[in-house]
Each structure stands twice: as structure tokens, then as C-alpha cells.
Design a protein around this motif. Structure first.
Motif, PDB file in Angstrom:
ATOM      1  N   MET A  16       0.848  -1.201   0.000  1.00  0.00           N
ATOM      2  CA  MET A  16       0.000   0.000   0.000  1.00  0.00           C
ATOM      3  C   MET A  16       0.878   1.243   0.000  1.00  0.00           C
ATOM      4  SD  MET A  16      -2.969   1.100   2.712  1.00  0.00           S
ATOM      5  CE  MET A  16      -3.883   2.621   2.518  1.00  0.00           C
ATOM      6  N   GLN A  17       0.532   2.214  -0.843  1.00  0.00           N
ATOM      7  CA  GLN A  17       1.292   3.452  -0.902  1.00  0.00           C
ATOM      8  C   GLN A  17       0.983   4.343   0.297  1.00  0.00           C
ATOM      9  OE1 GLN A  17      -0.257   4.186  -4.914  1.00  0.00           O
ATOM     10  NE2 GLN A  17       1.876   4.441  -5.607  1.00  0.00           N
ATOM     11  N   ARG A  18       1.939   5.172   0.672  1.00  0.00           N
ATOM     12  CA  ARG A  18       1.822   5.934   1.914  1.00  0.00           C
ATOM     13  C   ARG A  18       0.656   6.911   1.932  1.00  0.00           C
ATOM     14  NH1 ARG A  18       7.444   8.654   3.088  1.00  0.00           N
ATOM     15  NH2 ARG A  18       7.340   9.034   0.838  1.00  0.00           N
ATOM     16  N   PHE A  19       0.282   7.466   0.772  1.00  0.00           N
ATOM     17  CA  PHE A  19      -0.798   8.455   0.738  1.00  0.00           C
ATOM     18  C   PHE A  19      -1.977   7.976  -0.107  1.00  0.00           C
ATOM     19  CE2 PHE A  19       2.934  10.884   1.910  1.00  0.00           C
ATOM     20  CZ  PHE A  19       2.450  11.689   2.925  1.00  0.00           C
ATOM     21  N   GLU A  20      -2.156   6.692  -0.182  1.00  0.00           N
ATOM     22  CA  GLU A  20      -3.275   6.157  -0.943  1.00  0.00           C
ATOM     23  C   GLU A  20      -4.602   6.613  -0.331  1.00  0.00           C
ATOM     24  OE1 GLU A  20      -4.913   1.805  -2.537  1.00  0.00           O
ATOM     25  OE2 GLU A  20      -2.948   1.996  -1.590  1.00  0.00           O
ATOM     26  N   GLU A  21      -5.498   7.100  -1.179  1.00  0.00           N
ATOM     27  CA  GLU A  21      -6.813   7.603  -0.780  1.00  0.00           C
ATOM     28  C   GLU A  21      -6.734   8.837   0.113  1.00  0.00           C
ATOM     29  OE1 GLU A  21      -9.033   4.431   0.918  1.00  0.00           O
ATOM     30  OE2 GLU A  21      -9.090   3.261  -0.924  1.00  0.00           O
ATOM     31  N   LYS A  22      -5.603   9.508   0.136  1.00  0.00           N
ATOM     32  CA  LYS A  22      -5.455  10.755   0.881  1.00  0.00           C
ATOM     33  C   LYS A  22      -5.552  11.942  -0.082  1.00  0.00           C
ATOM     34  CE  LYS A  22      -4.515   8.634   4.753  1.00  0.00           C
ATOM     35  NZ  LYS A  22      -5.471   8.668   5.905  1.00  0.00           N
ATOM     36  N   THR A  23      -5.979  13.080   0.444  1.00  0.00           N
ATOM     37  CA  THR A  23      -6.128  14.286  -0.361  1.00  0.00           C
ATOM     38  C   THR A  23      -5.138  15.336   0.113  1.00  0.00           C
ATOM     39  OG1 THR A  23      -8.480  13.828  -0.681  1.00  0.00           O
ATOM     40  CG2 THR A  23      -7.732  16.077  -1.110  1.00  0.00           C
ATOM     41  N   VAL A  24      -4.391  15.892  -0.822  1.00  0.00           N
ATOM     42  CA  VAL A  24      -3.343  16.862  -0.503  1.00  0.00           C
ATOM     43  C   VAL A  24      -3.619  18.159  -1.249  1.00  0.00           C
ATOM     44  CG1 VAL A  24      -0.869  17.329  -0.518  1.00  0.00           C
ATOM     45  CG2 VAL A  24      -1.689  14.975  -0.204  1.00  0.00           C
ATOM     46  N   LEU A  25      -3.655  19.262  -0.525  1.00  0.00           N
ATOM     47  CA  LEU A  25      -3.811  20.593  -1.118  1.00  0.00           C
ATOM     48  C   LEU A  25      -2.476  21.312  -1.039  1.00  0.00           C
ATOM     49  CD1 LEU A  25      -5.379  23.007  -2.247  1.00  0.00           C
ATOM     50  CD2 LEU A  25      -6.149  23.520   0.087  1.00  0.00           C
ATOM     51  N   ILE A  26      -1.969  21.740  -2.195  1.00  0.00           N
ATOM     52  CA  ILE A  26      -0.652  22.371  -2.272  1.00  0.00           C
ATOM     53  C   ILE A  26      -0.803  23.775  -2.842  1.00  0.00           C
ATOM     54  CG2 ILE A  26       1.669  22.221  -3.249  1.00  0.00           C
ATOM     55  CD1 ILE A  26       1.280  19.207  -3.458  1.00  0.00           C
ATOM     56  N   THR A  27      -0.432  24.776  -2.071  1.00  0.00           N
ATOM     57  CA  THR A  27      -0.480  26.145  -2.576  1.00  0.00           C
ATOM     58  C   THR A  27       0.792  26.437  -3.370  1.00  0.00           C
ATOM     59  OG1 THR A  27       0.598  27.106  -0.621  1.00  0.00           O
ATOM     60  CG2 THR A  27      -1.805  26.819  -0.542  1.00  0.00           C
ATOM     61  N   GLY A  28       0.674  27.358  -4.319  1.00  0.00           N
ATOM     62  CA  GLY A  28       1.822  27.658  -5.169  1.00  0.00           C
ATOM     63  C   GLY A  28       2.259  26.447  -5.980  1.00  0.00           C
ATOM     64  N   GLY A  29       1.290  25.615  -6.354  1.00  0.00           N
ATOM     65  CA  GLY A  29       1.613  24.366  -7.034  1.00  0.00           C
ATOM     66  C   GLY A  29       1.785  24.463  -8.528  1.00  0.00           C
ATOM     67  N   ALA A  30       1.709  25.653  -9.079  1.00  0.00           N
ATOM     68  CA  ALA A  30       1.811  25.802 -10.532  1.00  0.00           C
ATOM     69  C   ALA A  30       3.230  26.071 -11.008  1.00  0.00           C
ATOM     70  CB  ALA A  30       0.890  26.927 -11.011  1.00  0.00           C
ATOM     71  N   GLY A  31       4.199  25.894 -10.131  1.00  0.00           N
ATOM     72  CA  GLY A  31       5.580  26.108 -10.560  1.00  0.00           C
ATOM     73  C   GLY A  31       6.558  25.826  -9.441  1.00  0.00           C
ATOM     74  N   GLY A  32       7.832  25.727  -9.822  1.00  0.00           N
ATOM     75  CA  GLY A  32       8.892  25.562  -8.834  1.00  0.00           C
ATOM     76  C   GLY A  32       8.751  24.300  -8.005  1.00  0.00           C
ATOM     77  N   MET A  33       8.990  24.447  -6.696  1.00  0.00           N
ATOM     78  CA  MET A  33       8.906  23.297  -5.801  1.00  0.00           C
ATOM     79  C   MET A  33       7.503  22.714  -5.747  1.00  0.00           C
ATOM     80  SD  MET A  33      11.368  24.097  -2.539  1.00  0.00           S
ATOM     81  CE  MET A  33      10.228  25.290  -1.864  1.00  0.00           C
ATOM     82  N   GLY A  34       6.488  23.549  -6.001  1.00  0.00           N
ATOM     83  CA  GLY A  34       5.120  23.051  -5.951  1.00  0.00           C
ATOM     84  C   GLY A  34       4.896  21.885  -6.891  1.00  0.00           C
ATOM     85  N   VAL A  35       5.463  21.947  -8.097  1.00  0.00           N
ATOM     86  CA  VAL A  35       5.293  20.870  -9.067  1.00  0.00           C
ATOM     87  C   VAL A  35       5.970  19.591  -8.573  1.00  0.00           C
ATOM     88  CG1 VAL A  35       5.733  20.144 -11.438  1.00  0.00           C
ATOM     89  CG2 VAL A  35       5.114  22.516 -10.953  1.00  0.00           C
ATOM     90  N   SER A  36       7.155  19.735  -7.978  1.00  0.00           N
ATOM     91  CA  SER A  36       7.836  18.540  -7.455  1.00  0.00           C
ATOM     92  C   SER A  36       7.055  17.937  -6.295  1.00  0.00           C
ATOM     93  CB  SER A  36       9.256  18.894  -7.013  1.00  0.00           C
ATOM     94  OG  SER A  36       9.254  19.807  -5.930  1.00  0.00           O
ATOM     95  N   HIS A  37       6.420  18.789  -5.465  1.00  0.00           N
ATOM     96  CA  HIS A  37       5.560  18.262  -4.401  1.00  0.00           C
ATOM     97  C   HIS A  37       4.391  17.472  -4.997  1.00  0.00           C
ATOM     98  CE1 HIS A  37       7.971  20.491  -1.732  1.00  0.00           C
ATOM     99  NE2 HIS A  37       7.302  21.638  -1.728  1.00  0.00           N
ATOM    100  N   LEU A  38       3.783  18.026  -6.026  1.00  0.00           N
ATOM    101  CA  LEU A  38       2.655  17.345  -6.672  1.00  0.00           C
ATOM    102  C   LEU A  38       3.051  15.958  -7.156  1.00  0.00           C
ATOM    103  CD1 LEU A  38       1.331  20.299  -8.850  1.00  0.00           C
ATOM    104  CD2 LEU A  38       0.147  19.310  -6.889  1.00  0.00           C
ATOM    105  N   ARG A  39       4.156  15.879  -7.867  1.00  0.00           N
ATOM    106  CA  ARG A  39       4.584  14.596  -8.429  1.00  0.00           C
ATOM    107  C   ARG A  39       4.955  13.608  -7.319  1.00  0.00           C
ATOM    108  NH1 ARG A  39       4.908  15.327 -13.828  1.00  0.00           N
ATOM    109  NH2 ARG A  39       5.315  17.438 -14.604  1.00  0.00           N
ATOM    110  N   GLY A  40       5.551  14.117  -6.254  1.00  0.00           N
ATOM    111  CA  GLY A  40       5.915  13.237  -5.154  1.00  0.00           C
ATOM    112  C   GLY A  40       4.705  12.616  -4.478  1.00  0.00           C
ATOM    113  N   PHE A  41       3.692  13.438  -4.187  1.00  0.00           N
ATOM    114  CA  PHE A  41       2.486  12.907  -3.550  1.00  0.00           C
ATOM    115  C   PHE A  41       1.712  11.990  -4.499  1.00  0.00           C
ATOM    116  CE2 PHE A  41       2.988  16.495  -0.526  1.00  0.00           C
ATOM    117  CZ  PHE A  41       2.853  15.784   0.661  1.00  0.00           C
TER     118      PHE A  41
END
Length: 218
Positions: free
Chosen positions: A1-26
Motif C-alpha cells: 500500500m502506498q503511503r498516501f493512498e486515498e489521501k487528499t493533498v492541497l498544495i499552494t503555489g503548485g503551478a511552478g517551482g517546488m510546488g510541481v515537485s511536491h505534486l509529483r511526489g504525492f
């Protein structure tokens, strides 16, 4: 089972920079991700590229109304928020502090500091819903702080407090001020004599022709 399966993550500033890497990681750990940003065209393009488990919402972190809309839309699509990433941030446009504009400085604080506060404040109810099976908020009646009830959580059921005897087993007290009845009965191991307590070796004066009455240190 993946660590964040069925979890919801809201990321501010997600349209660039570190935000995109956070998105892909989650996403790689099974999460549903929501991109919050003010760069609408870019944010929608990123969400479309990431697939059905990603969604974009317009979110100005300095706006309480935007926070409420973003949370409502997130819960409608993916359910309660499990993780909030306050990634949005800006830099001052001034090169030096003496040439800086106070209005620009206040805007930096609004985005970087107040925006995070507003996000946490608005997201707490959703975070509680997401963690309800394992955690519950502490009772307002037991707190002397007016903000503790909405900002603190504790494990449930609570752990049984240890008795004094159980705490004493972890680290026996050896303080000379402790009553004899509570001291540890385990004898202390033999220790070698401290070098300072050993007799000093005799100092033999060198044969340099000096008088025999010269005092040499001991």
C-alpha cells in the motif's frame, strides 16, 4: 500500500517551482492532489498533464474567501483534506532594504506569513474529518487557551500513565539527597583510582652542575 493512498493533498503555489515537485511526489505515493495558485492557465495545464488524480483551483492565499472556495471544491471532488502544503511564497522586488517599499514588504508578509496562517485556520475542520478515526480534538473545557481547542489534537484512546515504580525502573536515582528508602540497592562497580589521587612521581634534577640546594617542583 502506498503511503498516501486515498489521501487528499492541497498544495499552494503548485503551478511552478517546488510546488510541481511536491505534486509529483504525492501522486507517486497514491494521493489525490489539488493545485492552488493564482496562475490559472498554467495550473490547469499542469493538472491536465498529471491526470485524473490532480485538480486545479484558483487560490489567492491572502483571501479568506478563496480559501473557503478551494476547500469546498477539494472536498467535493476528493473528500476531506489529509495534508496541507503551504508552499506559496514570493520574494521582495527591492534590491536593498534602504530602497525598499513598505507596501511591497507588507505584501511579502501577507503572502508568506499571513497566507499560511489563513490556510491552516481554514483547513483545520477538514483535517479533523480526515483524521477522525484515529485522532480527536482535545476538549475545550480542559484548555485554558481559547485557541487550543481548534489547533491541538491528541491520540485516542489515551495512553495509561505510568506509575512511580515503573518510572523508577527506567533510570534509578543515585542522588545523595534522595532518601535511603528510594535509592537503588545495586552496588556501584569498582572504579580505578583517579589519576589525581595517585602519588606524584619523584622528580630527579638533571646533572647540569647546578647547586644541590636548588628547589625542584614536586
Amino acid at each position: 500500500m502506498q503511503r498516501f493512498e486515498e489521501k487528499t493533498v492541497l498544495i499552494t503555489g503548485g503551478a511552478g517551482g517546488m510546488g510541481v515537485s511536491h505534486l509529483r511526489g504525492f501522486l507517486s505515493e497514491g494521493a489525490n492532489v489539488v493545485i492552488g495558485d493564482v496562475r490559472d492557465e498554467r495550473g490547469r495545464a499542469i493538472a491536465a498533464d498529471l491526470g485524473t488524480h490532480a485538480h486545479y483551483v484558483h487560490l489567492d492565499v491572502t483571501s479568506e474567501a478563496d480559501w473557503q472556495k478551494a476547500i469546498t471544491e477539494t472536498e467535493r471532488l476528493f473528500g476531506p483534506i489529509s495534508v496541507l502544503v503551504n508552499n506559496a511564497g514570493i520574494l521582495s522586488r527591492s534590491a536593498t532594504i534602504e530602497k525598499s517599499d513598505p507596501g511591497d514588504f507588507r505584501h511579502v508578509l501577507d503572502v508568506n506569513l499571513t497566507g499560511s496562517y489563513l490556510g491552516i485556520r481554514a483547513t483545520v475542520p477538514s483535517l479533523r474529518c480526515s483524521s477522525a478515526p484515529t485522532r480527536r480534538p482535545s476538549s475545550p473545557a480542559r484548555s485554558s487557551s481559547p485557541t487550543a481547542a481548534c489547533c491541538s489534537v491528541r491520540p485516542w484512546p489515551p495512553a495509561r500513565p505510568r506509575t512511580r515504580a515503573e518510572r523508577g525502573k527506567d533510570k534509578p536515582c543515585r542522588s545523595p539527597c534522595t532518601p535511603a528508602s528510594t535509592r537503588s540497592s545495586t552496588p556501584a562497580p569498582d572504579r580505578p583510582a583517579h589519576p589525581a589521587s595517585a602519588p606524584s612521581p619523584a622528580v630527579t634534577p638533571p646533572r647540569s652542575g647546578r647547586s644541590s640546594t636548588t628547589a625542584w617542583p614536586r
